[in-house]
Write an enzyme that holds these catalytic residues in place. Structure first.
Site, mmCIF file in Angstrom:
data_model
loop_
_atom_site.group_PDB
_atom_site.id
_atom_site.type_symbol
_atom_site.label_atom_id
_atom_site.label_comp_id
_atom_site.label_asym_id
_atom_site.label_seq_id
_atom_site.Cartn_x
_atom_site.Cartn_y
_atom_site.Cartn_z
ATOM 1 N N ARG A 9 34.505 38.620 57.519
ATOM 2 C CA ARG A 9 35.374 39.450 58.357
ATOM 3 C C ARG A 9 34.644 40.738 58.684
ATOM 4 O O ARG A 9 33.960 41.309 57.833
ATOM 5 C CB ARG A 9 36.671 39.782 57.622
ATOM 6 C CG ARG A 9 37.547 38.550 57.442
ATOM 7 C CD ARG A 9 38.770 38.844 56.644
ATOM 8 N NE ARG A 9 38.429 39.535 55.417
ATOM 9 C CZ ARG A 9 39.299 40.163 54.655
ATOM 10 N NH1 ARG A 9 40.557 40.210 54.992
ATOM 11 N NH2 ARG A 9 38.904 40.752 53.550
ATOM 12 N N SER B 250 30.844 39.570 47.890
ATOM 13 C CA SER B 250 31.657 39.144 46.744
ATOM 14 C C SER B 250 30.935 38.158 45.830
ATOM 15 O O SER B 250 31.370 37.012 45.654
ATOM 16 C CB SER B 250 32.952 38.542 47.265
ATOM 17 O OG SER B 250 33.531 39.423 48.170
ATOM 18 N N ASP C 219 34.217 42.675 46.098
ATOM 19 C CA ASP C 219 35.581 42.638 46.662
ATOM 20 C C ASP C 219 36.632 43.201 45.703
ATOM 21 O O ASP C 219 37.618 43.804 46.136
ATOM 22 C CB ASP C 219 35.966 41.226 47.136
ATOM 23 C CG ASP C 219 35.727 40.131 46.102
ATOM 24 O OD1 ASP C 219 35.176 40.418 45.020
ATOM 25 O OD2 ASP C 219 36.082 38.967 46.384
HETATM 26 C C1 GLC Z 1 33.061 35.176 42.285
HETATM 27 C C2 GLC Z 1 31.996 36.250 42.441
HETATM 28 C C3 GLC Z 1 32.579 37.645 42.283
HETATM 29 C C4 GLC Z 1 33.781 37.808 43.194
HETATM 30 C C5 GLC Z 1 34.790 36.689 42.963
HETATM 31 C C6 GLC Z 1 35.995 36.788 43.886
HETATM 32 O O1 GLC Z 1 33.507 35.174 40.975
HETATM 33 O O2 GLC Z 1 30.963 36.040 41.499
HETATM 34 O O3 GLC Z 1 31.622 38.648 42.546
HETATM 35 O O4 GLC Z 1 34.363 39.064 42.988
HETATM 36 O O5 GLC Z 1 34.176 35.439 43.161
HETATM 37 O O6 GLC Z 1 35.641 36.690 45.221
#
Ligand code: GLC
Length: 438
Positions: free
Chosen positions: A78, A142, A196
């Site tokens: 996004r 993320s 995130d």
């Molecule tokens: C996975 C990633 C992490 C992220 C999570 C949620 O666990 O390793 O960094 O925050 O997904 O998206």
């Protein structure tokens, strides 16, 4: 395993219920091990919780201006424009969403980062934005990143099914900046990098000072919280602020009681032996756990269904739709399914999703108890992700676990949905970083 356990669907389901149960005693053990692993992770000792310093503390609510953010999550990219009024209000002025293609998830790093740069370019075109004016961009990435500063960090390892080559061990901000250069968008400066969870916590705490936890319950799962810098023993720099948000990477927690379905799923996964909690809790995997149960019941003659042999064919969205009473079977071309089989499938979905919610609840309880052992203060937990937002009863099951653990004091914990929090929050982080440079 007891051989007599499963002569009828009902007996099989009650066996399944015990296999997937998370009792109060289990929750206490989870909390105990969480605290051990948190302590080790913060000290730089070997731990299944990475406890990564984010170089960000909570915002003041006075950050102001218009900012761009790029959010690379599990399945979507996004691009967002966010307006901050300096009074705690963050508004999403524009957003474009793009689905990450299979080539981008599993090809080379250049393919992925070129694709991301193309998405930013499309956003500029769709929003009729000038292509030359210098601007700052905050990057929500993320995945587990060893962060070096607010705007740099190396990817430790991929999670959530990504296998893109040539990115692990590299600075993802530099890779994005290079791709932007290649696409003639060097006028965009990547001002901040955030997980995130950190974005979600920051987005909510912009207006709510009680917010001290950010959680994602979506394709993947993870959490962060503000830690006293003095307790982050592996972090040697001192800063102006007494606290820093720590990205726990709790999906990696590996002290849970797994069963045979978890073990089969793990062995067949890209990252076998890793992300134990994530594989028992997050949206990427719940459908597959339920499918493995269904396949076993078909093999034992306890369900008379012909399908479900393809790995990951059953998604968490299917489970969620089933829980809402929708027909799951038409998606699989099955018209004549008996009422009894339908009820069995609904029960499987309930058992698998309840375990997920109760583990998530126990993990939240562990982090809250770490910050405030006697629950003397109020805590807002900012949560983003489709599992929490859309799965019927998920929130209630998490709340039940918090009530089991804390009794009446659980009322001091508020679980709060923060939609688009990860993108909005990283824009706020970008605002802080940009003002620090001026
Ligand atoms: C996975 C990633 C992490 C992220 C999570 C949620 O666990 O390793 O960094 O925050 O997904 O998206």
């Amino acid at each position: 395993m007891n051989k007599d356990f499963a002569h009828t669907p009902d007996r099989f389901l009650s066996h399944l219920e015990s296999l997937f149960s998370v009792t109060l005693q289990d929750a206490r053990e989870i909390m105990f091990h969480f605290h051990e692993e948190m302590r080790r992770g913060l000290a730089g000792e070997r731990s299944s919780l990475k406890m990564i310093p984010s170089f960000v503390s909570r915002p003041k609510g006075t950050e102001k201006g218009n900012f761009l953010a790029l959010d690379l999550g599990g399945t979507n990219i996004r691009v967002l424009a966010v307006e901050l009024d300096g009074k705690g209000n963050a508004t999403l002025a524009a957003v474009s969403r793009f689905v990450i293609s299979h080539e981008a998830m599993g090809g080379s790093g250049d393919t992925l980062f070129n694709f991301i740069a193309d998405c930013i370019q499309s956003f500029f075109r769709e929003q009729h934005l000038g292509m030359q004016q210098a601007c700052d961009l905050a990057f929500t990435f993320s995945f587990p990143v060893e962060q070096r500063s607010i705007a740099s960090g190396k990817l430790i390892c991929w999670t959530k099914g990504f296998t893109t080559s040539g990115v692990e061990g590299r600075d993802v901000v530099a890779l994005l900046a290079e791709a932007l250069q290649r696409k003639d968008m060097g006028f965009i400066h990547v001002a901040a990098l955030a997980n995130d969870t950190v974005g979600t916590l920051v987005a909510k705490s912009y207006a709510d000072p009680d917010c001290d936890m950010g959680v994602i319950l979506g394709t993947g799962t993870n959490a962060c919280y503000p830690e006293k810098i003095a307790r982050i023993l592996k972090y040697h720099c001192s800063g102006a602020s007494a606290e820093m948000i720590v990205n726990m990477e709790w999906g990696g927690f590996d002290k849970l009681k797994t069963n045979r379905y978890d073990q089969v799923l793990d062995r067949a996964s890209h990252n076998s032996g890793l992300q134990q909690l994530e594989k028992m809790v997050s949206g990427m995997y719940l459908g597959e756990i339920a499918r493995l149960v269904i396949v076993e019941m078909i093999e034992k003659g306890l369900l008379s269904l012909p399908a479900f042999s393809e790995a990951y064919a059953l998604t968490t969205e299917h489970l969620s739709n089933t829980a809402q009473g929708q027909d799951l079977f038409s998606d699989f071309g099955l018209a004549h399914v008996s009422a009894a089989d339908r009820q069995t499938i609904r029960e499987i979905c309930r058992i698998v999703s309840t375990r997920s919610a109760r583990i998530a609840g126990a993990a939240i309880a562990a982090v809250i108890a770490w910050m405030d052992a006697d629950l003397e203060s109020s805590h807002t937990v900012a949560i983003d992700g489709a599992l929490f937002e859309k799965y019927p009863g998920f929130n209630n099951n998490m709340t039940d676990m918090l009530l089991d653990v804390f009794g009446d004091r659980a009322k001091r914990i508020k679980l709060y949905l923060v939609k688009d929090g990860s993108g909005i929050g990283s824009a706020i982080i970008g605002a802080v970083a940009a003002s620090a440079r001026r």
